[in-house]
Motif scaffolding. Structure first.
Motif, short mmCIF file in Angstrom:
data_model
loop_
_atom_site.label_atom_id
_atom_site.label_comp_id
_atom_site.label_asym_id
_atom_site.label_seq_id
_atom_site.Cartn_x
_atom_site.Cartn_y
_atom_site.Cartn_z
N UNK A 1 39.79 51.46 41.11
CA UNK A 1 41.48 51.33 40.06
C UNK A 1 40.31 51.17 38.19
N UNK A 2 39.70 49.63 38.24
CA UNK A 2 39.08 49.73 36.90
C UNK A 2 38.87 49.08 36.37
N UNK A 3 39.97 47.78 36.14
CA UNK A 3 40.57 46.95 36.19
C UNK A 3 40.03 45.92 36.03
N UNK A 4 38.76 44.97 35.28
CA UNK A 4 38.14 44.19 35.47
C UNK A 4 38.74 42.71 35.09
N UNK A 5 38.48 42.14 36.58
CA UNK A 5 39.05 40.58 37.05
C UNK A 5 38.08 40.02 36.77
N UNK A 6 38.08 38.46 36.51
CA UNK A 6 37.84 37.08 36.14
C UNK A 6 37.72 36.67 37.79
N UNK A 7 36.29 36.77 38.20
CA UNK A 7 36.73 35.91 40.02
C UNK A 7 36.26 34.04 39.75
#
Lengths: 114, 122
Positions: A42-48
């Motif tokens: 989907x493209x969103x950047x998710x901080x891990x």
């Protein structure tokens, strides 16, 4: 020269197994931060997860842990008990002292199969 | 956690037209917003840094007149792709830095990413 190197363009792992995504970095600053992000289709950047250069212990966040080896300048991401939803691009990033702009690696595509 | 929105999430336009992409911080004030561009299966490339009330700082190789950035308020930055061409087709992502975090904060993540905008120029 590349500041962040991710040597694995693609990785496959079976569901429920652990996987390690490699990241090496290059800096002469003593103070820096290392980040891992997940980017699903989907493209969103998710901080891990985050690791500071002065942190004594390896960072952990749930199923994510960061294998920080300062002398080797590596910050590998370990995902335990892989799930199908973990299939995504994973980016390693570094932010050096005095800057709030991170430098991203090229990313690793992880595919988790049943 | 902090939320950043982008609008539109996708857009298709004809070559030669201009497209405006909005980036909003919904629950915090962002002194600084960043615009990235990402080609398929590639990393994020920083295009520019925009500070509220001042001109944006563009990265080397990014055309200022092509990619107009306006950061008119602490919660809104816009990127306008002027006279778009097919080679401008890409995924554009913004991120915002929380005003409440001053200086170099080494711990945790001080940037919050928007969901991205997929631009296709025909």
């Amino acid at each position: 020269a590349q500041k962040i190197t991710q040597t694995q363009p693609g990785m496959f792992v079976q569901e429920k197994e652990a996987v390690t995504l490699d990241c090496t970095y290059d800096t002469s600053d003593p103070s820096y931060g290392l980040f891992w992000y997940k980017q699903p289709s989907s493209g969103e950047m998710i901080f891990l997860i985050y690791q500071g250069s002065y942190d004594q212990q390896n960072a952990t966040e749930g199923r994510y842990s960061l294998n920080f080896q300062k002398a080797r300048k590596s910050a590998n991401l370990v995902i335990s008990a892989s799930q199908l939803g973990d299939s995504a691009m994973y980016f390693c990033a570094m932010r050096e002292e005095g800057s709030y702009i991170p430098t991203f690696g090229r990313g690793t595509s992880l595919i988790v199969h049943p | 956690g902090a939320v950043v929105s982008q609008h539109p999430s996708w857009v298709i336009c004809k070559s030669g037209t201009s497209v405006k992409i909005e980036c909003r911080s919904l629950d915090f004030q962002a002194t600084t917003m960043f615009w990235y561009r990402q080609f398929p299966k590639q990393s994020l490339m920083l295009m520019a840094t925009s500070n509220e009330g001042s001109k944006a700082t563009y990265e080397q190789g990014v055309e200022k007149d092509k990619f107009l950035i306006n950061h008119a308020s602490l919660t809104l930055s816009t990127l306008t792709v002027t006279s778009a061409h097919p080679e401008d087709s890409s995924f554009y992502i913004c991120s915002a830095r929380d005003r409440g975090l001053a200086g170099f904060v080494p711990s945790t993540d001080t940037q919050y990413f928007g969901p991205g905008t997929r631009l296709t120029v025909l």
